[in-house]
Design a protein around this motif. Structure first.
Motif, mmCIF file in Angstrom:
data_model
loop_
_atom_site.group_PDB
_atom_site.id
_atom_site.type_symbol
_atom_site.label_atom_id
_atom_site.label_comp_id
_atom_site.label_asym_id
_atom_site.label_seq_id
_atom_site.Cartn_x
_atom_site.Cartn_y
_atom_site.Cartn_z
ATOM 1 N N LEU A 128 -6.833 10.086 0.503
ATOM 2 C CA LEU A 128 -5.945 9.115 -0.140
ATOM 3 C C LEU A 128 -5.133 8.354 0.898
ATOM 4 C CD1 LEU A 128 -4.521 7.878 -2.635
ATOM 5 C CD2 LEU A 128 -2.975 9.848 -2.579
ATOM 6 N N TRP A 129 -4.568 9.087 1.859
ATOM 7 C CA TRP A 129 -3.741 8.439 2.870
ATOM 8 C C TRP A 129 -4.568 7.668 3.886
ATOM 9 C CZ3 TRP A 129 1.300 7.387 3.328
ATOM 10 C CH2 TRP A 129 2.137 7.960 2.371
ATOM 11 N N TRP A 131 -6.944 5.805 2.967
ATOM 12 C CA TRP A 131 -7.073 4.532 2.255
ATOM 13 C C TRP A 131 -5.763 3.753 2.294
ATOM 14 C CZ3 TRP A 131 -4.800 3.506 -2.753
ATOM 15 C CH2 TRP A 131 -5.147 2.257 -3.266
ATOM 16 N N ILE A 132 -4.625 4.458 2.100
ATOM 17 C CA ILE A 132 -3.319 3.780 2.092
ATOM 18 C C ILE A 132 -2.981 3.213 3.464
ATOM 19 C CG2 ILE A 132 -0.831 4.142 1.813
ATOM 20 C CD1 ILE A 132 -1.470 6.220 -0.330
ATOM 21 N N GLY A 137 -5.175 -1.564 4.509
ATOM 22 C CA GLY A 137 -4.791 -0.756 3.362
ATOM 23 C C GLY A 137 -3.593 -1.301 2.616
ATOM 24 N N ILE A 138 -3.202 -0.566 1.593
ATOM 25 C CA ILE A 138 -2.154 -1.051 0.694
ATOM 26 C C ILE A 138 -0.797 -1.129 1.382
ATOM 27 C CG2 ILE A 138 -1.743 1.291 -0.207
ATOM 28 C CD1 ILE A 138 -1.106 -0.003 -2.893
ATOM 29 N N LEU A 139 -0.488 -0.176 2.291
ATOM 30 C CA LEU A 139 0.811 -0.208 2.960
ATOM 31 C C LEU A 139 0.933 -1.410 3.878
ATOM 32 C CD1 LEU A 139 3.537 1.049 3.524
ATOM 33 C CD2 LEU A 139 2.472 2.474 5.277
ATOM 34 N N TRP A 170 5.630 12.768 2.388
ATOM 35 C CA TRP A 170 5.243 12.462 1.001
ATOM 36 C C TRP A 170 5.036 13.727 0.187
ATOM 37 C CZ3 TRP A 170 0.304 13.045 -1.458
ATOM 38 C CH2 TRP A 170 0.184 12.382 -2.676
#
Length: 298
Positions: A128-129, A131-132, A137-139, A170
């Motif tokens: 998951l991280w 990908w983030i 990535g989303i961040l 997290w």
């Protein structure tokens, strides 16, 4: 007759105690104490799993401590990771617990949400991280909204450890739950009395909340130190080939099962064990000066 009967009952209870203890004792000896003693013996040998072990004395320990190896690099990276992650996780968990202890809407929902990361499988969390924190990535996309060019977190050697720390913070949900339990055990009259004396929220937090939660802070501190020093899965998946993120337990694993240096890896394990044990004892000793236990007289 009653005395003999009483002795017989006591003997039965003793026998039952040892019978119930036997499965645990067998598991402790076979799966913990046995391998522990075997690794101690192997640390004085040179063994590659294929040839018979050869006794080399303290050669493995000398090589670990003074030889050309990555041991000290791994220890330095591990110390850096733990030194930032553990205090940051405790502070974040405490702040979240104080906020979630207020009478707010959807309080139970938020408590569940913040604890959820602690229940997820670590491998799923790592993916998951990844990908983030991917370069696109989303961040980094969110940072781009504010004109900030995000780094390649798990690619750039300078940002691997900050990315691992961010992922560790997290998952601070278990600490939040413990702090919440401690907050609910603090008597309300202490806050009421301090308010009558003119103490504001910040002073109440520093003079009442923090001292009353100090045993939980100590528990989270010791658990956090041990857990951070033993970090493995995240590093092994994300940065196993990057020297900038080599850490103690992955280094031990590679030496043992990558290069089949079982004797050397055992020496690394025992030195690391002594380091963790010594650090834990230092923290326990230091805690006498700041941990408050209710009813304690100093």
């Amino acid at each position: 007759m009653s005395s003999a009967r009483g002795m017989s009952m006591k003997a039965k209870e003793t026998l039952a105690f040892y019978l119930f203890l036997t499965p645990w004792g067998i598991g402790f000896i076979v799966f913990l104490m046995g391998p522990l003693l075997a690794s101690l013996v192997l640390s004085f040998t040179n063994w590659d799993l294929l040839q018979p072990a050869q006794w080399v004395g303290l050669a493995n320990y000398k090589r670990v401590l003074f030889g050309p190896s990555q041991f000290w690099l791994a220890m330095g990276n591990t110390a850096y990771y733990a030194l930032i992650l553990v205090p940051l996780s405790i502070v974040v968990a405490l702040i979240l617990a104080v906020l979630l202890n207020q009478n707010i809407i959807l309080r139970r929902f938020f408590r569940t949400v913040f604890y959820l990361p602690a229940t997820l499988p670590i491998v799923a969390v790592v993916f998951l991280w990844q990908w983030i924190l991917a370069p696109s990535g989303i961040l980094n996309e969110i940072l781009g909204w504010f004109g900030i060019h995000g780094p390649a977190w798990f690619v750039d050697p300078a940002w691997i450890k900050p990315g691992l720390i961010l992922m560790g913070v997290w998952a601070a949900g278990s600490g939040v739950v413990l702090f919440l339990a401690g907050l609910q055990g603090i008597p309300k009259y202490m806050y009421e009395a301090s308010a009558m004396e003119g103490a504001g929220p910040i002073r109440q937090f520093l003079m009442i909340t923090v001292p009353m939660l100090s045993p939980i802070v100590l528990f989270n501190l010791i658990n956090g130190i041990i857990g951070a020093l033993q970090v493995f899965t995240q590093v092994y998946i994300i940065a196993r080939d990057n020297k900038a993120a080599v850490m103690a337990v992955p280094y031990l694993y590679h030496e043992a099962f990558g290069y089949f240096k079982m004797g050397y890896a055992s020496a690394v394990a025992w030195i690391f064990f002594i380091f963790v044990m010594a650090l834990t004892l230092v923290v326990l000793r230091w805690s006498r000066s700041w941990v408050y236990y209710e009813g304690e007289v100093r």
